[in-house]
Design a protein around this motif. Structure first.
Motif, PDB file in Angstrom:
ATOM      1  N   MET A 115       0.828  -1.203   0.000  1.00  0.00           N
ATOM      2  CA  MET A 115       0.000   0.000   0.000  1.00  0.00           C
ATOM      3  C   MET A 115       0.866   1.258   0.000  1.00  0.00           C
ATOM      4  SD  MET A 115      -2.903  -1.326   2.710  1.00  0.00           S
ATOM      5  CE  MET A 115      -3.671   0.288   2.891  1.00  0.00           C
ATOM      6  N   ILE A 116       1.959   1.217   0.751  1.00  0.00           N
ATOM      7  CA  ILE A 116       2.874   2.353   0.759  1.00  0.00           C
ATOM      8  C   ILE A 116       3.534   2.507  -0.606  1.00  0.00           C
ATOM      9  CG2 ILE A 116       5.045   3.211   1.734  1.00  0.00           C
ATOM     10  CD1 ILE A 116       4.168   1.957   4.414  1.00  0.00           C
ATOM     11  N   ALA A 117       3.940   1.374  -1.204  1.00  0.00           N
ATOM     12  CA  ALA A 117       4.540   1.418  -2.538  1.00  0.00           C
ATOM     13  C   ALA A 117       3.547   1.942  -3.566  1.00  0.00           C
ATOM     14  CB  ALA A 117       5.034   0.026  -2.933  1.00  0.00           C
ATOM     15  N   SER A 118       2.283   1.595  -3.400  1.00  0.00           N
ATOM     16  CA  SER A 118       1.250   2.085  -4.310  1.00  0.00           C
ATOM     17  C   SER A 118       1.087   3.594  -4.166  1.00  0.00           C
ATOM     18  CB  SER A 118      -0.073   1.378  -4.026  1.00  0.00           C
ATOM     19  OG  SER A 118      -1.104   1.875  -4.847  1.00  0.00           O
ATOM     20  N   ALA A 119       1.139   4.087  -2.929  1.00  0.00           N
ATOM     21  CA  ALA A 119       1.037   5.531  -2.711  1.00  0.00           C
ATOM     22  C   ALA A 119       2.232   6.253  -3.315  1.00  0.00           C
ATOM     23  CB  ALA A 119       0.937   5.826  -1.214  1.00  0.00           C
ATOM     24  N   LEU A 120       3.417   5.651  -3.201  1.00  0.00           N
ATOM     25  CA  LEU A 120       4.618   6.230  -3.809  1.00  0.00           C
ATOM     26  C   LEU A 120       4.457   6.349  -5.316  1.00  0.00           C
ATOM     27  CD1 LEU A 120       7.664   7.068  -3.771  1.00  0.00           C
ATOM     28  CD2 LEU A 120       8.192   4.617  -3.935  1.00  0.00           C
ATOM     29  N   GLY A 121       3.895   5.312  -5.949  1.00  0.00           N
ATOM     30  CA  GLY A 121       3.696   5.339  -7.393  1.00  0.00           C
ATOM     31  C   GLY A 121       4.997   5.591  -8.124  1.00  0.00           C
ATOM     32  N   GLY A 122       4.956   6.495  -9.084  1.00  0.00           N
ATOM     33  CA  GLY A 122       6.148   6.824  -9.858  1.00  0.00           C
ATOM     34  C   GLY A 122       6.916   8.014  -9.317  1.00  0.00           C
ATOM     35  N   HIS A 123       6.567   8.461  -8.103  1.00  0.00           N
ATOM     36  CA  HIS A 123       7.193   9.659  -7.527  1.00  0.00           C
ATOM     37  C   HIS A 123       8.564   9.362  -6.929  1.00  0.00           C
ATOM     38  CE1 HIS A 123       3.472  11.654  -8.304  1.00  0.00           C
ATOM     39  NE2 HIS A 123       2.798  11.015  -7.364  1.00  0.00           N
ATOM     40  N   LYS A 124       9.258  10.431  -6.545  1.00  0.00           N
ATOM     41  CA  LYS A 124      10.560  10.295  -5.907  1.00  0.00           C
ATOM     42  C   LYS A 124      10.462  10.174  -4.395  1.00  0.00           C
ATOM     43  CE  LYS A 124      12.615  14.167  -7.158  1.00  0.00           C
ATOM     44  NZ  LYS A 124      11.783  15.065  -7.979  1.00  0.00           N
ATOM     45  N   ALA A 125       9.273  10.445  -3.821  1.00  0.00           N
ATOM     46  CA  ALA A 125       9.165  10.442  -2.362  1.00  0.00           C
ATOM     47  C   ALA A 125       7.719  10.275  -1.929  1.00  0.00           C
ATOM     48  CB  ALA A 125       9.729  11.746  -1.785  1.00  0.00           C
ATOM     49  N   VAL A 126       7.560   9.823  -0.694  1.00  0.00           N
ATOM     50  CA  VAL A 126       6.231   9.726  -0.098  1.00  0.00           C
ATOM     51  C   VAL A 126       6.334  10.117   1.370  1.00  0.00           C
ATOM     52  CG1 VAL A 126       6.513   7.254   0.408  1.00  0.00           C
ATOM     53  CG2 VAL A 126       4.216   8.234   0.284  1.00  0.00           C
ATOM     54  N   ILE A 127       5.369  10.883   1.819  1.00  0.00           N
ATOM     55  CA  ILE A 127       5.254  11.228   3.234  1.00  0.00           C
ATOM     56  C   ILE A 127       4.328  10.201   3.876  1.00  0.00           C
ATOM     57  CG2 ILE A 127       4.451  12.946   4.903  1.00  0.00           C
ATOM     58  CD1 ILE A 127       5.129  15.109   2.828  1.00  0.00           C
ATOM     59  N   LEU A 128       4.824   9.505   4.876  1.00  0.00           N
ATOM     60  CA  LEU A 128       4.036   8.507   5.586  1.00  0.00           C
ATOM     61  C   LEU A 128       3.401   9.189   6.792  1.00  0.00           C
ATOM     62  CD1 LEU A 128       6.722   5.653   5.551  1.00  0.00           C
ATOM     63  CD2 LEU A 128       5.038   6.221   3.786  1.00  0.00           C
ATOM     64  N   ARG A 129       2.083   9.351   6.757  1.00  0.00           N
ATOM     65  CA  ARG A 129       1.394  10.116   7.806  1.00  0.00           C
ATOM     66  C   ARG A 129       1.701   9.557   9.187  1.00  0.00           C
ATOM     67  NH1 ARG A 129      -4.616   9.284   8.355  1.00  0.00           N
ATOM     68  NH2 ARG A 129      -3.893   8.211  10.229  1.00  0.00           N
ATOM     69  N   ASN A 130       2.012  10.474  10.117  1.00  0.00           N
ATOM     70  CA  ASN A 130       2.337  10.115  11.503  1.00  0.00           C
ATOM     71  C   ASN A 130       3.538   9.181  11.609  1.00  0.00           C
ATOM     72  OD1 ASN A 130      -1.022  10.139  11.464  1.00  0.00           O
ATOM     73  ND2 ASN A 130      -0.076  11.373  13.078  1.00  0.00           N
ATOM     74  N   HIS A 131       4.419   9.248  10.616  1.00  0.00           N
ATOM     75  CA  HIS A 131       5.506   8.275  10.561  1.00  0.00           C
ATOM     76  C   HIS A 131       6.819   8.922  10.107  1.00  0.00           C
ATOM     77  CE1 HIS A 131       6.641   3.885   9.210  1.00  0.00           C
ATOM     78  NE2 HIS A 131       7.652   4.501   9.796  1.00  0.00           N
TER      79      HIS A 131
END
Length: 261
Positions: A169-185
């Motif tokens: 699910m986290i990888a899906s949120a990342l998608g093709g982007h360079k970064a992802v903010i993990l809420r509360n994490h």
């Protein structure tokens, strides 16, 4: 008096990513850069207990990844300390355990993104602080524009990530982007080299700090969409990240050459 003759541009030195003659050379290079990046993260205070990892895909066994050992201080890691694990987090080379919970996130990001060589995730102070707001970085500085429309929010928190499904699910949120903010994490960044992934994490952490500081002082003025996109196109590539990172690599490799052991 005649002015000095300009030196031809082709005679000036400018570092670019190396081209490797063998898989063994490329593996060694990635491991050296990984050990160096971990030490830099330790210097910058990104380490928080046993939390935090940087992983690098092996150039030959592309479903295996080099990673820092569980519980070892970032500041003391050497090339010889690194551990090679498969996609299930099982150690296939090395003498140390791996933080299985943290590696779950990395493994799924690597599996979802064959183009990604390295993944960085740490519980850095300002990244964690911004993540509690459940929002993205605003385009308020030149540096934050590198992430404009090229990072995502994983808007969920269920505790320590221990299963592959949440990693996916986290990888899906990342998608093709360079970064992802993990809420509360916290933050997670990727790149086509260890250097790029590490630079994006450092730059993103600093951008979080700037955004929080600016909001505490007043109401930040946003950079317009057109200008933000233009700036991202100029500064947002992994090559530019690699170039920006080289001064950090030069510093750590020259001041702490034992990291290559």
């Amino acid at each position: 008096m005649q002015a000095p003759t300009p030196i031809p541009v082709e005679r000036l030195q400018f570092a670019m990513p190396p081209v490797h003659e063998s898989v063994a050379d490329e593996r060694r290079h990635r491991k050296e850069r990984l050990a160096g990046a971990l030490r830099i993260f330790g210097r910058l205070g990104y380490e928080d207990g046993v939390s935090g990892h940087i992983t690098a895909r092996d150039p030959e066994y592309t479903d295996c990844f080099w990673v820092n050992p569980f519980g070892m201080a970032f500041k003391h890691i050497t090339v010889g300390d690194l551990v090679l694990v498969n996609a299930e987090g099982q150690v296939v080379e090395g003498r140390h355990h791996v933080n299985q919970a943290a590696f779950t996130v990395h493994a799924q990001a690597h599996l979802a993104r064959p183009d990604v060589v390295a993944v960085a995730h740490c519980h850095s102070l300002h990244g964690r602080a911004l993540s509690t707001l459940g929002e993205l970085l605003d385009p308020i500085t030149q540096e934050s524009c590198a992430f404009y429309e090229n990072h995502a929010l994983y808007d969920g928190y269920t505790g320590v990530v221990v299963d592959a499904e949440e990693g996916r699910m986290i990888a899906s949120a990342l998608g093709g982007h360079k970064a992802v903010i993990l809420r509360n994490h916290g933050l997670l960044t990727v790149g086509d080299s260890v250097d790029a992934a590490a630079w994006w994490f450092i730059s993103m952490e600093r951008s979080c700090q700037v955004q929080l500081s600016a909001r505490a002082a007043g109401r930040p003025v946003l950079i317009g969409h057109k200008q933000a996109v233009q700036t991202r196109e100029q500064l947002g590539s992994d090559l530019v990240a690699w170039i920006n990172y080289q001064s950090l690599w030069q510093d750590i490799s020259r001041s702490e050459p034992d990291l290559l052991a």
